[in-house]
Design a protein around this motif. Structure first.
Motif, PDB file in Angstrom:
ATOM      1  N   SER A 271      27.837  48.037  52.298  1.00  0.00           N
ATOM      2  CA  SER A 271      27.061  48.775  51.281  1.00  0.00           C
ATOM      3  C   SER A 271      27.559  50.209  51.107  1.00  0.00           C
ATOM      4  N   THR A 272      28.191  50.750  52.137  1.00  0.00           N
ATOM      5  CA  THR A 272      28.644  52.142  52.064  1.00  0.00           C
ATOM      6  C   THR A 272      30.152  52.251  51.933  1.00  0.00           C
ATOM      7  N   LYS A 273      30.829  51.143  51.708  1.00  0.00           N
ATOM      8  CA  LYS A 273      32.286  51.134  51.621  1.00  0.00           C
ATOM      9  C   LYS A 273      32.732  51.866  50.358  1.00  0.00           C
ATOM     10  N   PRO A 274      33.693  52.767  50.462  1.00  0.00           N
ATOM     11  CA  PRO A 274      34.150  53.493  49.261  1.00  0.00           C
ATOM     12  C   PRO A 274      34.737  52.536  48.228  1.00  0.00           C
ATOM     13  N   ASP A 275      34.679  52.959  46.969  1.00  0.00           N
ATOM     14  CA  ASP A 275      35.173  52.107  45.890  1.00  0.00           C
ATOM     15  C   ASP A 275      36.658  51.810  46.040  1.00  0.00           C
ATOM     16  N   ALA A 276      37.393  52.775  46.566  1.00  0.00           N
ATOM     17  CA  ALA A 276      38.845  52.579  46.666  1.00  0.00           C
ATOM     18  C   ALA A 276      39.203  51.506  47.672  1.00  0.00           C
TER      19      ALA A 276
ATOM     20  N   SER B 157      29.282  51.330  43.284  1.00  0.00           N
ATOM     21  CA  SER B 157      28.565  51.433  44.566  1.00  0.00           C
ATOM     22  C   SER B 157      27.134  50.946  44.430  1.00  0.00           C
ATOM     23  N   GLU B 158      26.512  51.230  43.209  1.00  0.00           N
ATOM     24  CA  GLU B 158      25.146  50.757  43.007  1.00  0.00           C
ATOM     25  C   GLU B 158      25.089  49.226  42.995  1.00  0.00           C
ATOM     26  N   GLN B 159      26.085  48.575  42.402  1.00  0.00           N
ATOM     27  CA  GLN B 159      26.090  47.112  42.360  1.00  0.00           C
ATOM     28  C   GLN B 159      26.295  46.522  43.761  1.00  0.00           C
TER      29      GLN B 159
ATOM     30  N   LEU C 251      19.540  56.758  43.654  1.00  0.00           N
ATOM     31  CA  LEU C 251      20.662  56.828  42.719  1.00  0.00           C
ATOM     32  C   LEU C 251      20.228  56.575  41.282  1.00  0.00           C
ATOM     33  N   LYS C 252      19.282  55.706  41.067  1.00  0.00           N
ATOM     34  CA  LYS C 252      18.886  55.314  39.721  1.00  0.00           C
ATOM     35  C   LYS C 252      17.716  56.122  39.162  1.00  0.00           C
ATOM     36  N   ALA C 253      16.752  56.435  39.996  1.00  0.00           N
ATOM     37  CA  ALA C 253      15.542  57.107  39.497  1.00  0.00           C
ATOM     38  C   ALA C 253      15.747  58.602  39.304  1.00  0.00           C
ATOM     39  N   ASP C 254      16.519  59.240  40.172  1.00  0.00           N
ATOM     40  CA  ASP C 254      16.680  60.694  40.082  1.00  0.00           C
ATOM     41  C   ASP C 254      17.266  61.139  38.741  1.00  0.00           C
ATOM     42  N   PRO C 255      18.328  60.516  38.194  1.00  0.00           N
ATOM     43  CA  PRO C 255      18.825  60.948  36.872  1.00  0.00           C
ATOM     44  C   PRO C 255      17.782  60.794  35.761  1.00  0.00           C
TER      45      PRO C 255
ATOM     46  N   ILE D 182      15.984  50.469  31.009  1.00  0.00           N
ATOM     47  CA  ILE D 182      16.492  49.160  30.585  1.00  0.00           C
ATOM     48  C   ILE D 182      17.876  48.902  31.185  1.00  0.00           C
ATOM     49  N   ALA D 183      18.696  49.948  31.281  1.00  0.00           N
ATOM     50  CA  ALA D 183      20.026  49.798  31.887  1.00  0.00           C
ATOM     51  C   ALA D 183      19.908  49.409  33.364  1.00  0.00           C
ATOM     52  N   VAL D 184      18.938  50.036  34.065  1.00  0.00           N
ATOM     53  CA  VAL D 184      18.705  49.666  35.471  1.00  0.00           C
ATOM     54  C   VAL D 184      18.267  48.205  35.543  1.00  0.00           C
ATOM     55  N   HIS D 185      17.362  47.829  34.614  1.00  0.00           N
ATOM     56  CA  HIS D 185      16.893  46.442  34.577  1.00  0.00           C
ATOM     57  C   HIS D 185      18.058  45.474  34.390  1.00  0.00           C
ATOM     58  N   ALA D 186      18.940  45.842  33.445  1.00  0.00           N
ATOM     59  CA  ALA D 186      20.078  44.967  33.166  1.00  0.00           C
ATOM     60  C   ALA D 186      20.992  44.844  34.385  1.00  0.00           C
ATOM     61  N   GLU D 187      21.231  45.984  35.060  1.00  0.00           N
ATOM     62  CA  GLU D 187      22.110  45.956  36.221  1.00  0.00           C
ATOM     63  C   GLU D 187      21.527  45.103  37.342  1.00  0.00           C
ATOM     64  N   VAL D 188      20.233  45.279  37.613  1.00  0.00           N
ATOM     65  CA  VAL D 188      19.583  44.511  38.678  1.00  0.00           C
ATOM     66  C   VAL D 188      19.499  43.043  38.299  1.00  0.00           C
ATOM     67  N   PHE D 189      19.156  42.778  37.029  1.00  0.00           N
ATOM     68  CA  PHE D 189      18.992  41.404  36.556  1.00  0.00           C
ATOM     69  C   PHE D 189      20.319  40.646  36.651  1.00  0.00           C
ATOM     70  N   THR D 190      21.422  41.358  36.394  1.00  0.00           N
ATOM     71  CA  THR D 190      22.736  40.722  36.471  1.00  0.00           C
ATOM     72  C   THR D 190      23.034  40.245  37.893  1.00  0.00           C
ATOM     73  N   ILE D 191      22.571  41.006  38.883  1.00  0.00           N
ATOM     74  CA  ILE D 191      22.835  40.645  40.279  1.00  0.00           C
ATOM     75  C   ILE D 191      21.800  39.662  40.797  1.00  0.00           C
ATOM     76  N   SER D 192      20.519  40.021  40.686  1.00  0.00           N
ATOM     77  CA  SER D 192      19.458  39.187  41.256  1.00  0.00           C
ATOM     78  C   SER D 192      18.171  39.413  40.469  1.00  0.00           C
ATOM     79  N   LYS D 193      17.680  38.358  39.881  1.00  0.00           N
ATOM     80  CA  LYS D 193      16.433  38.463  39.115  1.00  0.00           C
ATOM     81  C   LYS D 193      15.269  38.820  40.029  1.00  0.00           C
ATOM     82  N   GLU D 194      15.336  38.375  41.276  1.00  0.00           N
ATOM     83  CA  GLU D 194      14.208  38.605  42.176  1.00  0.00           C
ATOM     84  C   GLU D 194      14.056  40.075  42.551  1.00  0.00           C
TER      85      GLU D 194
END
Length: 924
Positions: free
Chosen positions: A674-679, A707-709, A766-770, A807-819
């Motif tokens: 979960s904390t692995k750098p993108d590179a 990283s969020e995904q 990461l998602k709520a603060d912005p 809605i963007a957060v919803h889409a990102e989460v929904f793409t990974i896991s609806k639950e």
């Protein structure tokens, strides 16, 4: 007396009748475990134990004694079974008396008559002592039972030579049907015989009286003539003249025949010498024959010749015979030494050992050759075991990187315990999991495993013959029949003295076997002082769980083979202790290796998500543990006589801790991912499962993970672990009788929930603060003032922007896991509502238009995310509305309602995602 066996039961005797001293064979059941176990044997009430020869538990040979009863049972008494019973009986027959002159088809024992026939004090013919028919009339045997006659004439006898002779018994037995006249004739005959005996030599003298007188007259005339000649002085007396004539004749004869007689004496001496040589050539040729037969290996012939010579010349006083017999003894002593050397020579077969022991027994060798052989065999087995270890240690030091040759399992008499690890059914994406355990390990046998294989084979090839040699020594079958009978008592004493010594030998072999294996596989379990003797492997790497399981199975088969020899269990207890220690060590090593393997699972994460929001990692984790437990199935299973691996509390605690460590290692892997750098992430192979129609949006070929995904994927895996995987693993632990499963589950679940909560909070941050940070600038953009604003015409852009971000957060989460959608959006809405409430409460005052604008935006946001509202977010919206002035005008309410409907209508497409949820999605 405690009995461990059934009482003896005699079921047959052969023959079933006979006279005293008849040799009989008794057959039955439980007739004793050995000669020393037989303590009583009676036939028809007579004790026959002195003549009894114990053959087996079902056969005894003995001779019937002089019993009082003519028919009775056969009773056997043993130490282990007590007094027995009999289903058959023996009939004792009385021996028939046969006269000296009677015809008989068998040899008659005349030992009872020797004293009478050799009595020289009686001047009568010996045959007159036992006339065949003393009465001189025909004998007619009666049909009266012998037993009744014995009872009628108690203490008497029908034998007329006996001191207790009974005439009535004799007449009833031999002349019961004879008439009285014939008996009177018999009396006359007896009187006549008595008169003859009384007259004796007197009658003989009366018959030749005239002859005696004539002889007397002749002797007197000779006497007178000699006296008359003696008075004459001419040339002496007649006897003197006769003597002189005889002397001259003798001298003349000697002169004539001296040479002839000398040659005759020499020929007689030569003839006598040749006769002696011919007659006793067996003895004179025996030394040379012994040497020849020894060279040919015909030891039986040598022993037979020696026994014959010993019986004939062992006690001779003839000097020549003594000299040659001494030569025979010298060569026999050399043969004894030769046979003893061959007996103690190793290796040697059990057949040869028994043969040499019998030869030495027949030759009456000094000491106890059988026990010397047992001692030499014991030392040789111990030496073989240590030589085996030294050979493998030397090879290992010479080739430290090499393995021993492949095990020749085809030629191994024991079945191989190495089997393929059973493959469990693929769990979802289990087919993508490639186990690190390949089958090449079975072809690269480590030196220590090969050593244990060789060592156990060596013990199993030598110990059975060693044990059988001892059993033969105990039951006496090592010795010949003659030696067995002569030395049975002495050997019984030896066996009792040797039992403890042999027990120590077996225990030494077992201890050496166990310590050599411990030195190779469990070096820390032996004392430091014994490390040089039993250790010295200098191997840093430890054997894998598979090889330890193989070794355990090998030692188990060794234990079963030793048990089959009926070796007492107390002598084999050290092997059981070794098996238990190896089983415990195998479990520990397997769990440690499993933890290492699970630690490397992070490298195999492919980030391919299925329609449930899972990757293959949880499946790989579960399969890894299942495979490890399956490899321990045979180790954890308790064979007869074995204790449970988990019987010691210390072992339970260590296994529990290792199991917890396995779980925590995997949790740590998830955290690292979960904390692995993108590179560090290779996204060239990444994809998502697009088979589900519920996926939001389209999937592009250049899809890459942020990283969020990755946080979302790890969170989804954590949820699956909590709901299913950890519970399944607990069931597998329970199935294999692991202890402390509840503790393992609790600690693992706590660690997992802690990670889940931490990752979830990171994602929300990461998602709520912005979104939250964009509210205040958006509200006051363009110098907006709640006190001075235009009448509301609709929801402002800042709120629409916030909704689009949600809605963007919803889409990102929904793409990974609806639950995960309800859980994530609920927290985001909480943060937004809390910030909105704070901003409203910070406003000092609202104008009418400002209050209406604020109420419109708050109600628009609340109604849009209504399905994700929690008690906390509802309270925040309520506090925000309470900070606004109340609407009292109906026109204002109508305007508010119209503007809300306009907002919902214009953003209908965007707000669709907030309307498809069901009650089951409302999870916090």
């Amino acid at each position: 007396m405690s009995r461990s066996r059934q009482p003896p039961l005699v079921t047959g005797i052969s023959p079933n009748e006979g006279i005293p001293w008849t040799k009989v064979t008794i057959r039955g059941e439980n007739l004793g475990t050995g000669p020393t176990d037989l303590i009583g044997l009676t036939i028809c009430g007579h004790n026959c134990l002195l003549t009894a020869e114990w053959m087996s538990a079902s056969k005894i040979v003995c001779r019937v004694g002089q019993a009082k009863n003519d028919k009775g049972d056969i009773i056997v008494t043993t130490k282990t079974g007590g007094k027995g019973t009999s289903t058959v009986s023996f009939k004792l027959l009385k021996p028939e008396k046969i006269g000296i002159l009677d015809q008989s088809a068998v040899w008659v024992d005349e030992m009872n008559y020797y004293d009478m026939r050799t009595d020289r004090n009686k001047g009568i013919p010996p045959l007159s002592l036992r006339p065949a028919n003393p009465l001189g009339i025909e004998i007619e045997k009666s049909k009266f039972p012998q037993k009744e006659l014995e009872m009628l004439f108690h203490g008497m006898s029908a034998d007329f030579t006996s001191e207790n002779f009974s005439a009535a018994w004799y007449l009833i037995e031999n002349h019961s049907t004879t008439s009285f006249e014939q008996l009177k004739t018999a009396v006359t005959t007896l009187k006549r015989q008595a008169n003859k005996k009384s007259e004796g030599s007197l009658a003989y003298v009366k018959g030749g009286l005239s002859t005696f007188f004539e002889a007397q007259d002749a002797l007197s005339a000779i006497h007178q003539k000699l006296e008359a000649d003696g008075t004459e002085k001419v040339e002496g007396s007649m006897t003197q003249k006769l003597e002189n004539v005889l002397n001259r004749a003798s001298n003349t004869a000697d002169t004539l025949f001296q040479e002839v007689l000398g040659r005759k004496d020499k020929a007689d001496s030569t003839r006598n010498a040749l006769n002696v040589l011919q007659r006793f050539k067996f003895l004179f040729n025996l030394p040379l024959n012994i040497e020849r037969n020894i060279q040919k290996g015909d030891y039986d012939v040598v022993i037979n010749d020696y026994e014959k010579a010993k019986s004939l010349f062992g006690k001779t006083e003839v000097q020549v015979f003594k000299k040659y017999y001494a030569e025979v003894e010298t060569r026999i002593e050399a043969l004894r030494e030769l046979l003893l050397d061959k007996l103690l020579e190793t290796p040697s077969t059990l057949h040869d050992q028994k043969r040499y022991i019998r030869y030495l027994s027949d030759l009456h060798a000094s000491g106890d050759p059988a026990w010397q052989c047992i001692g030499a065999q014991h030392k040789w087995i111990i030496q073989l075991m240590h030589n085996c270890k030294e050979g493998y240690v030397k090879d290992l030091k010479g080739n430290p990187g090499l393995h021993s040759p492949m095990l020749d399992l085809d030629n191994d008499i024991r079945p191989s315990v190495l089997g393929h690890l059973s493959q469990t059914a693929s769990l979802k994406r289990g087919s993508s999991f490639q186990s690190g355990r390949d089958d090449t390990w079975r072809y690269k046998t480590p030196y220590r495993v090969a050593f244990v294989e060789k060592l156990t084979k060596l013990v199993l090839s030598q110990l059975p013959n060693f044990w059988k040699l001892w059993i033969s020594y105990v039951n006496g079958s090592l010795f010949s029949e003659t030696a067995e009978k002569s030395g049975q008592i002495e050997r019984s004493k030896n066996v009792r003295q040797r039992q403890n010594d042999f027990k120590k030998m077996i225990q030494e072999v077992m201890h050496s076997l166990v310590k050599l294996i411990r030195g190779a596989l469990l070096p820390l379990s032996i004392r430091e002082g014994e490390m040089r003797q039993y250790g010295g492997w200098e191997v840093k790497s430890e054997l894998s769980g598979q090889w330890l399981a193989h070794v355990i199975q090998t030692i188990r088969l060794t234990y079963e083979s030793l048990t089959a020899l009926e070796i007492p269990n107390d002598m084999l207890q050290t092997i059981q202790d070794l098996i238990l220690d190896l089983r415990v060590r195998c479990v520990m090593v397997t769990l440690q290796h499993t933890a290492e393997e699970i630690k490397r699972l992070a490298e195999k994460e492919d980030w391919i998500v299925d329609n449930e929001g899972l990757t293959s990692l949880p499946c790989q984790f579960e399969q890894c543990i299942v495979h490890s437990l399956q490899s321990l199935k045979g180790v954890l299973e308790c064979k007869p006589g074995e204790a449970s691996v988990f019987q010691q509390p210390k072992t339970q605690e260590e296994v529990c801790q290792l199991s917890i460590n396995i779980m925590q290692v995997f949790i740590y892997c998830l955290e690292q991912l979960s904390t692995k750098p993108d590179a560090d992430i290779d996204t060239t192979h990444l994809s998502v499962d697009i088979s589900s129609p519920d996926l939001f949006g389209s999937i592009h070929e250049d899809f890459s993970l942020t990283s969020e995904q990755r946080l979302l994927i790890v969170l989804s895996n954590c949820c699956h672990l909590e709901r299913r995987t950890f519970l399944n693993i607990a069931e597998h632990f329970e199935k294999h009788n692991f202890q402390g499963i509840e503790k393992i589950t609790q600690v693992s679940m706590a660690s997992l929930k802690e990670l889940d909560q931490r990752l979830f909070e990171n994602y929300i941050e990461l998602k709520a603060d912005p979104i939250v940070g964009s509210l205040e600038p958006g509200i006051y953009a363009g110098y907006f003032d709640w006190k001075d604003c235009l009448p509301p015409t609709g929801v402002r852009n800042y709120l629409k922007e916030a909704l689009v971000n949600i809605i963007a957060v919803h889409a990102e989460v929904f793409t990974i896991s609806k639950e995960l959608v309800p859980r994530v959006l609920s927290k985001v809405v909480e943060a937004v509502s809390e910030e909105l409430s704070r901003l409203m409460q910070c406003v000092s005052s609202f104008s009418k238009n400002g209050a209406l604008q604020a109420r419109l935006e708050i109600c628009a946001l609340r109604d849009t995310v209504a399905i994700y509202l929690t008690p906390e977010s509802k309270s925040s919206f309520k506090q925000a509305l309470e900070a606004l002035p109340q609407i009292t005008s109906g026109a204002d309410k109508k305007l508010l309602e119209e503007l809300l409907n306009k907002f919902k209508s214009s953003m209908h497409l965007q707000l669709t995602c907030f309307q498809a949820a069901s009650s089951t999605m409302m999870k916090t």
